[in-house]
Design an enzyme around this catalytic site. Structure first.
Site, PDB file in Angstrom:
ATOM      1  N   ARG A  67       0.861  -1.180   0.000  1.00  0.00           N
ATOM      2  CA  ARG A  67       0.000   0.000   0.000  1.00  0.00           C
ATOM      3  C   ARG A  67       0.898   1.232   0.000  1.00  0.00           C
ATOM      4  O   ARG A  67       2.056   1.181   0.420  1.00  0.00           O
ATOM      5  CB  ARG A  67      -0.892   0.035   1.242  1.00  0.00           C
TER       6      ARG A  67
ATOM      7  N   LYS B 208      -2.659  -2.100   7.735  1.00  0.00           N
ATOM      8  CA  LYS B 208      -3.858  -1.575   8.377  1.00  0.00           C
ATOM      9  C   LYS B 208      -4.049  -2.206   9.745  1.00  0.00           C
ATOM     10  O   LYS B 208      -3.768  -3.384   9.945  1.00  0.00           O
ATOM     11  CB  LYS B 208      -5.078  -1.859   7.501  1.00  0.00           C
TER      12      LYS B 208
ATOM     13  N   HIS C 265      -1.835   3.206  -5.919  1.00  0.00           N
ATOM     14  CA  HIS C 265      -2.470   1.938  -5.548  1.00  0.00           C
ATOM     15  C   HIS C 265      -2.591   1.016  -6.762  1.00  0.00           C
ATOM     16  O   HIS C 265      -2.706  -0.201  -6.608  1.00  0.00           O
ATOM     17  CB  HIS C 265      -3.849   2.216  -4.963  1.00  0.00           C
TER      18      HIS C 265
ATOM     19  N   ARG D  36      -0.103  -1.746  -6.824  1.00  0.00           N
ATOM     20  CA  ARG D  36      -0.493  -2.864  -5.952  1.00  0.00           C
ATOM     21  C   ARG D  36      -1.503  -3.761  -6.661  1.00  0.00           C
ATOM     22  O   ARG D  36      -1.421  -4.989  -6.604  1.00  0.00           O
ATOM     23  CB  ARG D  36      -1.064  -2.301  -4.659  1.00  0.00           C
TER      24      ARG D  36
ATOM     25  N   HIS E  66      -4.382  -8.693   3.510  1.00  0.00           N
ATOM     26  CA  HIS E  66      -5.839  -8.591   3.657  1.00  0.00           C
ATOM     27  C   HIS E  66      -6.296  -9.432   4.843  1.00  0.00           C
ATOM     28  O   HIS E  66      -5.879 -10.586   4.992  1.00  0.00           O
ATOM     29  CB  HIS E  66      -6.547  -9.097   2.391  1.00  0.00           C
TER      30      HIS E  66
ATOM     31  N   TYR F  19      -9.587  -9.588  -7.150  1.00  0.00           N
ATOM     32  CA  TYR F  19      -8.565  -9.681  -8.183  1.00  0.00           C
ATOM     33  C   TYR F  19      -8.825 -10.829  -9.155  1.00  0.00           C
ATOM     34  O   TYR F  19      -8.349 -10.798 -10.284  1.00  0.00           O
ATOM     35  CB  TYR F  19      -7.181  -9.819  -7.540  1.00  0.00           C
TER      36      TYR F  19
END
Length: 325
Positions: A168, A192, A271, A274, A297, A306
């Site tokens: 990220r 995150k 982004h 990524r 994730h 994806y």
């Protein structure tokens, strides 16, 4: 009927609202402190929640006890007002997430007996696929910086790491110098929610990172000690003014190099590198669960988007080249 406005007009509308009242400010700050302690919310998410909650509080201007005592009708009116003035469904969905967390906190810690968000339906969001570049476009973008200069060598290394490791933007710009282990060929990345993961470095990424450390970083820092970041850690990537590279500065670099590489700037974002990392791995047979771990994730359902990107690319390839396409 929606009276959609431009972003500048929406900012003017928000600026024209009354100033934030002290009791509303205290309620919002108390919620954010507790929510961060409970969930480890990311800095960017906390800032977005603060803006959204302050917008509601200023719009109400203390009516019926301020934001802490707003009822469902008041929240619905505010969402309707935002919709009329052009705030997007995605922006309103984020506001609703902030409101749900805020009023859940009012119930848990302040004795509120009802949840005014309970019957508010989230706006319908268009399903958008990530924009991935082709492998030839990635090659052109990576070749765009002038690696004969310290700044160009830094930029090539940042682009390489973002694509090769699927980072990220905030993970890349916030990467500390001690998060690199070239001997083991890995990065220690904080994502995150403060979750840490190890990301493997390929040979090409190790090559450029070693060159940056040997030939560019010292020139950019002037071999002086740098101030630590949020955790007191020295930043890996710095500007010519010896400050950490920001997300906004990196975004400007990506746009500039996209133009040099002949790529439509509207098709690219930090982004997007990524997204390209994930899509290209899937196209070459990568396992979805392994990709989830590489991307950091928390849910496999986030990674599954994806597979749709790869499927769309296969459909376009078939339509273009197959005799029965």
């Amino acid at each position: 009927m929606s009276t959609a406005t431009t972003p500048a007009e929406r900012r003017a509308l928000a600026t024209a609202l009354p100033p934030l009242r002290d009791d509303d400010r205290a309620a919002i700050e108390g919620f954010l402190d507790a929510f961060w302690a409970d969930t480890g919310i990311a800095v960017q998410t906390a800032a977005a929640y603060r803006r959204d909650l302050e917008g509601l509080a200023r719009w109400r201007d203390g009516r019926d006890g301020g934001i802490a005592h707003a009822d469902r009708g008041a929240l619905f009116e505010h969402l309707a007002w935002r919709t009329r003035h052009g705030w997007s469904p995605r922006s309103n969905a984020r506001l609703l997430s902030a409101l749900r967390a805020f009023y859940a906190d009012r119930q848990r810690r302040h004795g509120r007996t009802d949840d005014p968000t309970a019957l508010l339906d989230p706006p319908k969001l268009p399903r958008s696929l990530p924009k991935a570049l082709s492998e030839s476009q990635i090659d052109a973008l990576l070749d765009a910086p002038d690696t004969g200069t310290p700044e160009g060598l830094r930029d090539r290394t940042m682009l390489e790491l973002m694509y090769a490791c699927g980072l990220r933007v905030s993970e890349l710009t916030g990467l500390p110098a001690n998060g690199v282990n070239l001997r083991q060929g890995a990065l220690r990345v904080t994502g995150k929610g403060g979750r840490t993961r190890l990301v493997p470095l390929g040979e090409e990424a190790q090559h450029w990172l070693q060159r940056y450390l040997d030939d560019a970083r010292g020139a950019l820092t002037g071999k002086r000690a740098l101030p630590g970041g949020a955790q007191g850690e020295t930043p890996l990537f710095v500007t010519a003014s010896r400050t950490p590279m920001s997300r906004q500065q990196f975004w400007a670099l990506v746009k500039r190099y996209a133009v040099l590489a002949g790529i439509d700037a509207a098709r690219i974002s930090p982004h997007g590198l990524r997204h390209s990392f994930a899509t290209h791995l899937l196209n070459r047979g990568a396992d979805l669960r392994a990709l989830q771990m590489l991307l950091g994730h928390s849910s496999l359902s986030t990674t599954q988007i994806y597979t749709l990107v790869a499927r769309e690319q296969l459909k376009r390839l078939h339509t273009t080249h197959h005799p029965r396409g």
